[in-house]
Scaffold this active site. Sequence first.
Site, PDB file in Angstrom:
ATOM      1  N   HIS A  11      -4.833  -1.110  -0.151  1.00 21.01           N
ATOM      2  CA  HIS A  11      -4.428  -1.977   0.795  1.00 21.01           C
ATOM      3  C   HIS A  11      -3.161  -1.303   1.450  1.00 21.01           C
ATOM      4  O   HIS A  11      -2.332  -2.304   2.050  1.00 21.01           O
ATOM      5  CB  HIS A  11      -3.924  -3.380   0.032  1.00 21.01           C
ATOM      6  CG  HIS A  11      -4.998  -4.007  -0.700  1.00 21.01           C
ATOM      7  ND1 HIS A  11      -5.645  -5.092   0.305  1.00 21.01           N
ATOM      8  CD2 HIS A  11      -5.411  -4.011  -1.663  1.00 21.01           C
ATOM      9  CE1 HIS A  11      -6.368  -5.545  -0.603  1.00 21.01           C
ATOM     10  NE2 HIS A  11      -6.585  -4.766  -1.765  1.00 21.01           N
ATOM     11  N   THR A  12      -3.152  -0.239   1.662  1.00 23.91           N
ATOM     12  CA  THR A  12      -2.158   0.535   2.569  1.00 23.91           C
ATOM     13  C   THR A  12      -2.814   0.866   3.961  1.00 23.91           C
ATOM     14  O   THR A  12      -2.127   1.081   4.782  1.00 23.91           O
ATOM     15  CB  THR A  12      -1.545   1.794   1.826  1.00 23.91           C
ATOM     16  OG1 THR A  12      -2.591   2.767   1.394  1.00 23.91           O
ATOM     17  CG2 THR A  12      -0.884   1.580   0.641  1.00 23.91           C
ATOM     18  N   ASP A  13      -4.217   0.996   3.985  1.00 23.87           N
ATOM     19  CA  ASP A  13      -5.037   1.632   5.230  1.00 23.87           C
ATOM     20  C   ASP A  13      -4.638   0.620   6.385  1.00 23.87           C
ATOM     21  O   ASP A  13      -4.176   1.109   7.220  1.00 23.87           O
ATOM     22  CB  ASP A  13      -6.350   1.900   4.872  1.00 23.87           C
ATOM     23  CG  ASP A  13      -7.101   0.576   4.397  1.00 23.87           C
ATOM     24  OD1 ASP A  13      -6.570  -0.393   3.785  1.00 23.87           O
ATOM     25  OD2 ASP A  13      -8.345   0.960   4.748  1.00 23.87           O
TER      26      ASP A  13
ATOM     27  N   ASP B 163     -12.482   3.630   3.825  1.00 26.31           N
ATOM     28  CA  ASP B 163     -13.826   3.954   3.458  1.00 26.31           C
ATOM     29  C   ASP B 163     -14.477   4.930   4.258  1.00 26.31           C
ATOM     30  O   ASP B 163     -15.094   5.871   3.912  1.00 26.31           O
ATOM     31  CB  ASP B 163     -14.478   2.621   3.470  1.00 26.31           C
ATOM     32  CG  ASP B 163     -13.735   1.759   2.354  1.00 26.31           C
ATOM     33  OD1 ASP B 163     -12.897   2.223   1.550  1.00 26.31           O
ATOM     34  OD2 ASP B 163     -14.123   0.544   2.372  1.00 26.31           O
TER      35      ASP B 163
END
Length: 399
Positions: free
Chosen positions: A42-44, A188
């Site tokens: 959840h950092t992207d 991803d």
Amino acid sequence: MIEPKPREETAQRVRAAFTETYGNAPAGVWHAPGRANLMGEHTDYNDGLVLPVALPWGVTLALTPTDDDTVEVRSAQYPQEPVTFTPSTLTADPPTVTNWGGYVAGVWWSLRHAGHLPATGAGARVYLDSDVPAGAALSSSAALECATALALAQTFDPTGLAQDRQTMARLAQRAENDFVGAPSGILDQSASLRCQADHALFLDCRSLGARNVTLPLAQAGLRLLVINTKVTHRIADTDGGYAQRRRECEEAARILDVAALRDVSDLDAALEHLTDPVLRRRVRHVVTEIHRVNAAVGLLRANAVADLGALFNASHLSLRDHFEVSCPELDLAVEAACAGGARGARMTGGGFGGSAVALVAHDRIDDVCAAIAAAFADRGWTLPEVGVATPADAARQVL
């Protein structure tokens, strides 16, 4: 154990299935891998740092172009559900194609609007097969998008987009964000298109600068286990937990007057400024998780890969307690893996189900698998699938 299928064997089988289905051989066969994230969850979408590896499981796709303006797609996983569409009439709002076919059509839509496909005549016949479990948080959707994008780029724009995987990842992400409606970041697609075997991809999600860092698992006597809890994970839901977490991060960034949470330099000051306890927890996770990515890269450079285990554990606790995206099955998988002898374990992917990864000495794999099976059986839960994930190469043409 989940066993990867030999790539050459899979490619030949997909080629044969294409030929049987359409009556002629395909122009080529391409493969794109799923991914497991070692650190940086959840950092992207917060413009942060991530550290994924490509998996030995993925999507294999055969394609041949046609002179017409129609696309027909068939899948070994959905043999009774062929997908057909006309690229020149695709729309994203509302999406012309939905369900699994939307990931394929979305790539056509994205590449065409970016000028990498002809305005008309970008027809094709496609056959695909996948051995990456859907809904397991291992990026089956990104693997499908990236296999499609690479096949289209090499078929229709071989001297342009085919040479620019950074842009290709962006366009595949746009297909998922704007056509499918899943609010995912760039992690991803970048992993599927830019990873290298036996390496982890150290990616800056703001600049998209990246380098592959050696991941000497075998030399250290270690293996990376992927534990699929079989609790379905889905992020293509604007009302779901993933989308909510993204909105919370954006709101915290607005209150803190930064472009993204990646820009928070003083965590204590930021937490003092925020009055909402939920936003405080979200910010704490994102900022410390970015630090953990840097720490993980430092360990790899120091050839201290075994010490990644402690970071795995810290990351999972933060995802569980601060970002609140774990679930009982993921927590049990992590706890049982560590109790069975893993150096460390953590959930991977968006959360709310899906998979965990564990760092395990090669001679403790059976112990860890037995501990996981016993823990799930004791709860009366469906047993997870476990596989050894040797970091693989990025998407490529295989035939």
